[in-house]
Design a protein around this motif. Structure first.
Motif, mmCIF file in Angstrom:
data_model
loop_
_atom_site.group_PDB
_atom_site.id
_atom_site.type_symbol
_atom_site.label_atom_id
_atom_site.label_comp_id
_atom_site.label_asym_id
_atom_site.label_seq_id
_atom_site.Cartn_x
_atom_site.Cartn_y
_atom_site.Cartn_z
ATOM 1 N N MET A 38 65.960 35.616 87.562
ATOM 2 C CA MET A 38 64.906 36.571 87.869
ATOM 3 C C MET A 38 64.915 36.813 89.365
ATOM 4 O O MET A 38 65.010 35.903 90.157
ATOM 5 N N THR A 39 64.840 38.050 89.753
ATOM 6 C CA THR A 39 64.739 38.372 91.162
ATOM 7 C C THR A 39 63.401 37.874 91.669
ATOM 8 O O THR A 39 62.395 37.981 91.005
ATOM 9 N N ALA A 40 63.398 37.323 92.873
ATOM 10 C CA ALA A 40 62.154 36.784 93.419
ATOM 11 C C ALA A 40 61.258 37.930 93.886
ATOM 12 O O ALA A 40 61.590 38.653 94.802
ATOM 13 N N PHE A 41 60.151 38.102 93.204
ATOM 14 C CA PHE A 41 59.156 39.098 93.592
ATOM 15 C C PHE A 41 58.046 38.364 94.321
ATOM 16 O O PHE A 41 57.715 37.241 93.984
ATOM 17 N N SER A 42 57.436 38.979 95.306
ATOM 18 C CA SER A 42 56.337 38.328 96.013
ATOM 19 C C SER A 42 55.061 38.396 95.184
ATOM 20 O O SER A 42 54.915 39.234 94.302
ATOM 21 N N ILE A 43 54.161 37.501 95.467
ATOM 22 C CA ILE A 43 52.871 37.484 94.779
ATOM 23 C C ILE A 43 52.145 38.792 95.038
ATOM 24 O O ILE A 43 51.476 39.334 94.167
ATOM 25 N N LYS A 44 52.311 39.339 96.232
ATOM 26 C CA LYS A 44 51.689 40.625 96.565
ATOM 27 C C LYS A 44 52.194 41.707 95.611
ATOM 28 O O LYS A 44 51.428 42.518 95.114
ATOM 29 N N THR A 45 53.491 41.715 95.344
ATOM 30 C CA THR A 45 54.058 42.688 94.422
ATOM 31 C C THR A 45 53.469 42.518 93.035
ATOM 32 O O THR A 45 53.141 43.495 92.368
ATOM 33 N N PHE A 46 53.311 41.253 92.601
ATOM 34 C CA PHE A 46 52.722 41.005 91.296
ATOM 35 C C PHE A 46 51.300 41.548 91.236
ATOM 36 O O PHE A 46 50.906 42.164 90.255
ATOM 37 N N ALA A 47 50.533 41.314 92.261
ATOM 38 C CA ALA A 47 49.148 41.775 92.288
ATOM 39 C C ALA A 47 49.076 43.297 92.268
ATOM 40 O O ALA A 47 48.234 43.879 91.593
ATOM 41 N N ILE A 48 49.965 43.923 93.009
ATOM 42 C CA ILE A 48 49.998 45.390 93.022
ATOM 43 C C ILE A 48 50.330 45.930 91.643
ATOM 44 O O ILE A 48 49.699 46.860 91.157
ATOM 45 N N LEU A 78 44.736 38.233 85.714
ATOM 46 C CA LEU A 78 46.132 37.865 85.875
ATOM 47 C C LEU A 78 46.342 36.565 85.125
ATOM 48 O O LEU A 78 45.519 35.655 85.226
ATOM 49 N N LYS A 79 47.404 36.474 84.360
ATOM 50 C CA LYS A 79 47.649 35.291 83.552
ATOM 51 C C LYS A 79 48.548 34.316 84.305
ATOM 52 O O LYS A 79 49.490 34.731 84.982
ATOM 53 N N PRO A 80 48.278 33.018 84.166
ATOM 54 C CA PRO A 80 49.156 32.016 84.778
ATOM 55 C C PRO A 80 50.564 32.118 84.193
ATOM 56 O O PRO A 80 50.741 32.529 83.047
ATOM 57 N N ASP A 81 51.538 31.767 84.980
ATOM 58 C CA ASP A 81 52.946 31.754 84.557
ATOM 59 C C ASP A 81 53.459 33.127 84.135
ATOM 60 O O ASP A 81 54.359 33.237 83.312
ATOM 61 N N THR A 82 52.855 34.166 84.671
ATOM 62 C CA THR A 82 53.298 35.529 84.404
ATOM 63 C C THR A 82 53.496 36.240 85.725
ATOM 64 O O THR A 82 52.643 36.158 86.609
ATOM 65 N N ALA A 117 60.088 27.823 91.435
ATOM 66 C CA ALA A 117 58.823 28.256 92.039
ATOM 67 C C ALA A 117 58.904 28.239 93.561
ATOM 68 O O ALA A 117 58.336 29.100 94.227
ATOM 69 N N GLY A 118 59.609 27.276 94.122
ATOM 70 C CA GLY A 118 59.751 27.215 95.576
ATOM 71 C C GLY A 118 60.422 28.458 96.124
ATOM 72 O O GLY A 118 60.011 29.004 97.141
ATOM 73 N N GLU A 119 61.449 28.931 95.443
ATOM 74 C CA GLU A 119 62.148 30.152 95.870
ATOM 75 C C GLU A 119 61.234 31.367 95.746
ATOM 76 O O GLU A 119 61.239 32.251 96.592
ATOM 77 N N LEU A 120 60.446 31.407 94.689
ATOM 78 C CA LEU A 120 59.517 32.518 94.482
ATOM 79 C C LEU A 120 58.516 32.615 95.625
ATOM 80 O O LEU A 120 58.193 33.701 96.095
ATOM 81 N N LEU A 121 58.032 31.467 96.088
ATOM 82 C CA LEU A 121 57.006 31.464 97.129
ATOM 83 C C LEU A 121 57.555 31.758 98.528
ATOM 84 O O LEU A 121 56.779 32.116 99.417
#
Length: 101
Positions: free
Chosen positions: A1-11, A33-37, A57-61
């Motif tokens: 999975m490409t690492a998307f930022s949390i900001k992108t998820f929220a948007i 917003l659902k956990p693990d999604t 998860a470390g890479e995602l953050l």
């Protein structure tokens, strides 16, 4: 999975909330917003949700930023997704940018 930022998820989640039936309602509706999604808003303006794991998860953050409280997400007339930090409610709690009355 490409690492998307949390900001992108929220948007992306905001886009989904705005594009749904809640858009036609005048009262504010909480969205969840659902956990693990993960939520994505891609380069073509499409939205996706992904089931996430914890092994990377470390890479995602890395490079992710927290979305500040008090942030408003909205679609412009041009279909572009925008975010605005700052007040969006009047002193009486009504939405500052609501329909003309």
């Amino acid at each position: 999975m490409t690492a998307f930022s949390i900001k992108t998820f929220a948007i992306a989640a905001a886009l989904g909330a705005l594009a749904g039936p809640a858009l036609a309602q005048t009262a504010a509706m909480p969205w969840e917003l659902k956990p693990d999604t993960g939520y994505a808003y891609d380069k073509d303006g499409k939205t996706y949700s992904y089931k996430m794991g914890t092994s990377n998860a470390g890479e995602l953050l890395k490079g992710a930023k927290k979305v500040p409280r008090g942030t408003l997400f909205f679609l412009g007339h041009n279909g572009q997704l925008y975010m605005r930090s700052g007040p969006y409610l009047e002193g009486d709690g009504k939405f500052k940018f609501g329909p003309d009355q």
